[in-house]
Design a protein around this motif. Structure first.
Motif, PDB file in Angstrom:
ATOM      1  N   ARG A  67       0.841  -1.197   0.000  1.00  0.00           N
ATOM      2  CA  ARG A  67       0.000   0.000   0.000  1.00  0.00           C
ATOM      3  C   ARG A  67       0.875   1.246   0.000  1.00  0.00           C
ATOM      4  O   ARG A  67       1.951   1.262   0.602  1.00  0.00           O
ATOM      5  N   ASP A  68       0.387   2.275  -0.667  1.00  0.00           N
ATOM      6  CA  ASP A  68       1.070   3.571  -0.670  1.00  0.00           C
ATOM      7  C   ASP A  68       0.469   4.393   0.467  1.00  0.00           C
ATOM      8  O   ASP A  68      -0.500   5.131   0.284  1.00  0.00           O
ATOM      9  N   LEU A  69       1.046   4.271   1.661  1.00  0.00           N
ATOM     10  CA  LEU A  69       0.472   4.908   2.843  1.00  0.00           C
ATOM     11  C   LEU A  69       0.570   6.432   2.768  1.00  0.00           C
ATOM     12  O   LEU A  69      -0.299   7.129   3.304  1.00  0.00           O
ATOM     13  N   ALA A  70       1.605   6.937   2.116  1.00  0.00           N
ATOM     14  CA  ALA A  70       1.729   8.389   1.976  1.00  0.00           C
ATOM     15  C   ALA A  70       0.585   8.949   1.127  1.00  0.00           C
ATOM     16  O   ALA A  70      -0.011   9.981   1.462  1.00  0.00           O
ATOM     17  N   ALA A  71       0.262   8.250   0.042  1.00  0.00           N
ATOM     18  CA  ALA A  71      -0.847   8.688  -0.815  1.00  0.00           C
ATOM     19  C   ALA A  71      -2.176   8.558  -0.078  1.00  0.00           C
ATOM     20  O   ALA A  71      -3.051   9.431  -0.192  1.00  0.00           O
ATOM     21  N   ALA A 108      -2.508  11.436   2.291  1.00  0.00           N
ATOM     22  CA  ALA A 108      -2.829  12.658   1.546  1.00  0.00           C
ATOM     23  C   ALA A 108      -4.310  12.684   1.189  1.00  0.00           C
ATOM     24  O   ALA A 108      -4.967  13.736   1.283  1.00  0.00           O
ATOM     25  N   ASN A 109      -4.860  11.542   0.805  1.00  0.00           N
ATOM     26  CA  ASN A 109      -6.291  11.461   0.501  1.00  0.00           C
ATOM     27  C   ASN A 109      -7.133  11.729   1.744  1.00  0.00           C
ATOM     28  O   ASN A 109      -8.150  12.429   1.673  1.00  0.00           O
ATOM     29  N   ARG A 110      -6.707  11.170   2.871  1.00  0.00           N
ATOM     30  CA  ARG A 110      -7.454  11.367   4.123  1.00  0.00           C
ATOM     31  C   ARG A 110      -7.463  12.849   4.515  1.00  0.00           C
ATOM     32  O   ARG A 110      -8.506  13.406   4.889  1.00  0.00           O
ATOM     33  N   ALA A 111      -6.292  13.494   4.429  1.00  0.00           N
ATOM     34  CA  ALA A 111      -6.202  14.918   4.776  1.00  0.00           C
ATOM     35  C   ALA A 111      -7.076  15.755   3.846  1.00  0.00           C
ATOM     36  O   ALA A 111      -7.736  16.715   4.293  1.00  0.00           O
ATOM     37  N   LEU A 112      -7.098  15.407   2.568  1.00  0.00           N
ATOM     38  CA  LEU A 112      -7.930  16.124   1.597  1.00  0.00           C
ATOM     39  C   LEU A 112      -9.402  16.023   1.969  1.00  0.00           C
ATOM     40  O   LEU A 112     -10.126  17.038   1.982  1.00  0.00           O
ATOM     41  N   VAL A 113      -9.863  14.816   2.282  1.00  0.00           N
ATOM     42  CA  VAL A 113     -11.277  14.599   2.589  1.00  0.00           C
ATOM     43  C   VAL A 113     -11.656  15.266   3.910  1.00  0.00           C
ATOM     44  O   VAL A 113     -12.732  15.879   4.017  1.00  0.00           O
ATOM     45  N   ILE A 134     -16.317  14.698  13.027  1.00  0.00           N
ATOM     46  CA  ILE A 134     -15.630  13.461  12.635  1.00  0.00           C
ATOM     47  C   ILE A 134     -15.102  12.782  13.892  1.00  0.00           C
ATOM     48  O   ILE A 134     -14.280  13.334  14.615  1.00  0.00           O
ATOM     49  N   VAL A 135     -15.578  11.585  14.142  1.00  0.00           N
ATOM     50  CA  VAL A 135     -15.143  10.831  15.321  1.00  0.00           C
ATOM     51  C   VAL A 135     -13.870  10.045  15.012  1.00  0.00           C
ATOM     52  O   VAL A 135     -12.954   9.988  15.824  1.00  0.00           O
ATOM     53  N   ARG A 136     -13.824   9.440  13.861  1.00  0.00           N
ATOM     54  CA  ARG A 136     -12.637   8.682  13.449  1.00  0.00           C
ATOM     55  C   ARG A 136     -12.599   8.597  11.929  1.00  0.00           C
ATOM     56  O   ARG A 136     -13.627   8.764  11.260  1.00  0.00           O
ATOM     57  N   SER A 137     -11.423   8.335  11.413  1.00  0.00           N
ATOM     58  CA  SER A 137     -11.252   8.222   9.963  1.00  0.00           C
ATOM     59  C   SER A 137     -10.265   7.101   9.662  1.00  0.00           C
ATOM     60  O   SER A 137      -9.434   6.730  10.497  1.00  0.00           O
ATOM     61  N   ALA A 138     -10.383   6.562   8.466  1.00  0.00           N
ATOM     62  CA  ALA A 138      -9.508   5.476   8.037  1.00  0.00           C
ATOM     63  C   ALA A 138      -9.401   5.485   6.521  1.00  0.00           C
ATOM     64  O   ALA A 138     -10.211   6.123   5.830  1.00  0.00           O
ATOM     65  N   THR A 139      -8.397   4.790   6.017  1.00  0.00           N
ATOM     66  CA  THR A 139      -8.194   4.724   4.572  1.00  0.00           C
ATOM     67  C   THR A 139      -7.939   3.285   4.135  1.00  0.00           C
ATOM     68  O   THR A 139      -7.488   2.445   4.917  1.00  0.00           O
TER      69      THR A 139
END
Length: 200
Positions: A73-77, A80-85, A141-146
């Motif tokens: 997995r590309d954890l950096a990408a 970045a997606n999580r921060a964007l959302v 937002i209580v929690r987030s994941a990717t």
């Protein structure tokens, strides 16, 4: 006196007896070895060995597939997606800066919520009207994941201080720095609980 080696082999029925003997001698490298016609018992043993070897090869192939290295997995990408959302969500659902937040949404945005049309323009129009009618609407937002190109948000959505609100799971798909697709699951927060746990 030593006995000559004996080879039990099975060859096609069309071979002659002489061919059987020639095959045996070429295999053993000895022209003096004793050749014997294979018995039914020997044939069964050979067939059993073949089946065992086949089963072993299948198990080996299966174990190789199970223990093969997983796709990296590309954890950096993903981060970045999580921060964007998360930034989009804060601007859109809490600050109600709908047009500004929607800059990261594609024009052909695909929507799976049955109350909202596809496309960025209908999405913006829908919530512009919604926030005018519900200016106190907030979404914590209580929690987030990717996972790969998906971002998951577990959210407590409320419409005013006295509103128990709703438990929401929002799922966004991100492609090349843009939000391209959305799913959600919504459940009213109950006043009672059978287990003493909150929904968050």
């Amino acid at each position: 006196m030593s006995r000559n080696p004996v080879l039990f082999c099975r060859t096609p029925d069309s071979l002659t007896l002489s061919a059987h003997k020639a095959l045996y001698r070429s295999t053993t490298g000895s022209r003096f070895a004793t050749w014997r016609r294979p018995t039914a018992r020997n044939i069964r043993m050979v067939n059993l060995m073949r089946k065992s070897l086949f089963a072993a090869s299948v198990l080996l192939a299966a174990s190789t597939a199970v223990f093969a290295s997983p796709v990296q997995r590309d954890l950096a990408a993903e981060e970045a997606n999580r921060a964007l959302v998360v930034q989009f969500y804060e601007q859109f659902f809490n600050q109600h800066q709908v047009a500004l937040a929607a800059q990261v949404v594609t024009d052909d945005y695909k929507q799976h919520n049955p109350d909202v049309p596809d496309g960025k323009a209908p999405f913006v129009d829908y919530f512009t009207g919604f926030f005018k009618e519900h200016p106190n609407s907030r979404a914590r937002i209580v929690r987030s994941a990717t996972a790969d190109d998906l971002v998951y948000l577990h959210v407590h959505s409320t419409n005013g201080a006295n509103d128990r609100g709703q438990a929401v799971v929002d799922i966004f798909r991100v492609k090349q720095g843009k939000i391209v697709e959305h799913w959600d699951v919504i459940q009213d927060v109950s006043a009672e609980t059978a287990n003493g746990n909150t929904m968050f």
